[in-house]
Design an enzyme around this catalytic site. Structure first.
Site, mmCIF file in Angstrom:
data_model
loop_
_atom_site.group_PDB
_atom_site.id
_atom_site.type_symbol
_atom_site.label_atom_id
_atom_site.label_comp_id
_atom_site.label_asym_id
_atom_site.label_seq_id
_atom_site.Cartn_x
_atom_site.Cartn_y
_atom_site.Cartn_z
ATOM 1 C CG HIS A 1 -5.888 -1.258 5.855
ATOM 2 N ND1 HIS A 1 -6.247 -1.910 6.997
ATOM 3 C CD2 HIS A 1 -4.542 -1.350 5.780
ATOM 4 C CE1 HIS A 1 -5.171 -2.363 7.608
ATOM 5 N NE2 HIS A 1 -4.119 -2.040 6.897
ATOM 6 C CD GLU B 1 1.555 -0.878 12.097
ATOM 7 O OE1 GLU B 1 0.671 -0.072 11.763
ATOM 8 O OE2 GLU B 1 1.337 -2.080 12.296
ATOM 9 C CG ASP C 1 1.406 -9.199 13.674
ATOM 10 O OD1 ASP C 1 1.464 -8.902 14.871
ATOM 11 O OD2 ASP C 1 1.148 -8.378 12.779
ATOM 12 C CG ASP D 1 -9.676 -2.253 6.475
ATOM 13 O OD1 ASP D 1 -9.276 -3.307 5.987
ATOM 14 O OD2 ASP D 1 -8.985 -1.501 7.198
HETATM 15 C C1 XLS Z 1 0.083 -5.809 10.074
HETATM 16 C C2 XLS Z 1 -0.067 -4.427 10.470
HETATM 17 C C3 XLS Z 1 -1.241 -3.705 9.839
HETATM 18 C C4 XLS Z 1 -1.061 -2.227 9.960
HETATM 19 C C5 XLS Z 1 -1.865 -1.410 9.035
HETATM 20 O O1 XLS Z 1 0.826 -6.563 10.676
HETATM 21 O O2 XLS Z 1 -0.126 -4.366 11.855
HETATM 22 O O3 XLS Z 1 -2.427 -4.135 10.400
HETATM 23 O O4 XLS Z 1 -1.328 -1.812 11.261
HETATM 24 O O5 XLS Z 1 -1.629 -1.716 7.713
HETATM 25 NI NI NI Z 2 -0.578 -2.666 12.980
HETATM 26 NI NI NI Z 3 0.632 -6.226 12.897
#
Ligand code: XLS
Ligand code: NI
Ligand code: NI
Length: 438
Positions: free
Chosen positions: A101, A232, A307, A104
């Site tokens: 990101h 995603e 998560d 990051d």
């Molecule tokens: C968060 C997501 C994040 C994405 C990228 O749950 O997995 O890390 O992969 O923004």
């Molecule tokens: Ni992710």
């Molecule tokens: Ni994630």
């Protein structure tokens, strides 16, 4: 320059049975499986945020791992130390890709112009450090969930001013992705969702997200980004309900707004299970729609409802994931370890043990998935199961050459159908165990 991971050697393949904890038992990068090198099947990537950033901080306590890499955190010197650490880490563990990101990479400044200047400096440094190596970007993204300005969403915000900042970050992250040779660009909609419908116009918000994505495609293509855009999916966390709930929802959204030619899915294992699906299910739904693009390789804990981003360990999961990926003909992207060490695993060695576990789990999964396909019993069973559609009335149904009236007349003639046949689940599961563990 002195090494950061000074007591860690390059990790080599030593084969199953090796007791050396700093070796691979199953990942043998140049070994060919089903016509392709393991490295090219797997395209492993390091997530910048977890591996170089996550220090174990959680809602109940401070960090446990030192990720300062010898520099003061929050400075550009630290941002560069992370590059040094990251490149050394990737070389030692044998990973060619990273994902990032924007934030990051550098500490975010209060003015976006200054942040962007820092990003330019840092990406110059990163390019310089990776020159002459195979290390490059798998995908880039913009963090549009951390800064308080995104508290009501990014593409889905109620504020046109905030929307400008989302657009500015996407534009910059695309510039960087191209500069760093990235194969993909990810949208993870962390704040794209709602807490309550009492204050939310869902249709309005989704239209704005689609518009942001359209502009991203237009801009990306105009600067020579010819990789794939990814969504995603994740059903919840941080928002109560997120719009990219799962693959089926995200694919429907892309088709509705005419984005399906440029986008595919980046499937994260832990997000799949949060949505109440298996990892394999999400991969299958994406693949059968021609939209399996990339993977965030991690795993959740089935006893926890969030998560947890653990390193993959379960060989059934990695086998079925690789089975889907092999059947789909591979990925545009790769396997990004969006995974982090457990909080008490707080040493440099633990960072390596984690990647060795993840890489070996997927390598073993790849080997076993290839064995299941080569064995053929599972695939043959499935084929046979639908054999009644190969001829006669079954064939006419598949070809769309019949009618309810014709089918009803046949049903009348039959009076009652023969048994459709056993599903044989337990028999099939035995075959799987036989292939996995013989
Ligand atoms: C968060 C997501 C994040 C994405 C990228 O749950 O997995 O890390 O992969 O923004
Ligand atoms: Ni992710
Ligand atoms: Ni994630």
């Amino acid at each position: 320059m002195s090494e950061i991971f000074a007591n860690i050697p390059e990790i080599k393949y030593e084969g199953p049975g090796s007791k050396n904890p700093l070796s691979f038992r199953y990942y043998n990068a140049d070994e060919v499986i089903m016509g392709k090198k393991m490295r090219d099947h797997l395209n492993f990537a390091m997530a910048w945020w977890h591996n170089l950033g996550a220090n174990g901080v959680d809602m109940f306590g401070r960090g446990t791992a030192d990720k300062s890499f010898g520099a003061e955190e929050g400075t550009m010197a630290h941002a560069k130390a992370k590059v040094d650490a990251g490149v050394e880490f990737m070389k030692k563990v044998g990973i060619d890709y990273y994902c990032f990101h924007d934030v990051d990479l550098v500490p975010e400044a209060s003015d976006i112009k200054e942040t962007n200047k820092r990003l330019d400096d840092l990406t110059d440094y990163l390019l310089e450090k990776t020159k002459g190596t195979n290390i490059k970007c798998l995908w880039g993204t913009a963090n549009m969930f951390g800064n308080p300005r995104f508290m009501n969403g990014a593409g889905s915000t109620n504020s046109a001013d905030v929307y400008c900042f989302a657009a500015a970050q996407v534009k910059k992250a695309l510039d960087m992705t191209v500069k760093l040779g990235g194969r993909g660009y990810v949208f993870w909609g962390g704040r794209e969702g709602y807490e309550t419908l009492l204050n939310t116009d869902v249709k309005f918000e989704q239209e704005n997200i689609a518009q942001l994505m359209k502009m991203a495609v237009e801009y990306g293509r105009s600067i020579g980004f010819n990789g794939t855009f990814f969504i995603e999916p994740k059903p919840k966390e941080p928002m109560k309900h997120q719009y990219d709930f799962d693959a089926a929802t995200a694919i429907g959204f892309l088709r509705q707004y005419g984005l399906d030619k440029d986008f595919k899915m980046n499937i994260e294992a832990n997000h799949a299970t949060l949505a109440g699906h298996s990892f394999q299910h999400e991969l299958r739904i994406s693949a059968m729609n021609g939209m399996l693009g990339s993977v965030d390789a991690n795993t959740g804990d089935m006893l926890l409802g969030w998560d947890t981003d653990e390193f993959p360990y379960n060989i059934y999961d990695t086998t079925w994931a690789m089975y889907e990926i092999l059947k789909a003909g591979g990925l545009d992207g790769g396997l990004n370890f969006d995974s982090k060490n457990r909080r008490p695993s707080n040493t440099y060695e633990d960072m390596f043990y984690a990647f060795i576990l993840g890489m070996d789990s997927f390598a073993l999964g790849l080997r076993r998935a290839a064995a299941i396909i080569e064995d053929g019993r599972i695939d043959n069973f499935i084929k046979e199961r639908y054999a009644s559609f190969n001829e006669g009335i079954g064939k006419k149904i598949r070809e769309g050459n019949t009618s309810l009236a014709e089918l009803a007349a046949l049903a009348d003639q039959m009076g009652a159908p023969a048994s459709p046949g056993s599903g044989r689940q337990e028999y099939l599961q035995s075959i799987v165990n036989d292939v996995l563990f013989h």
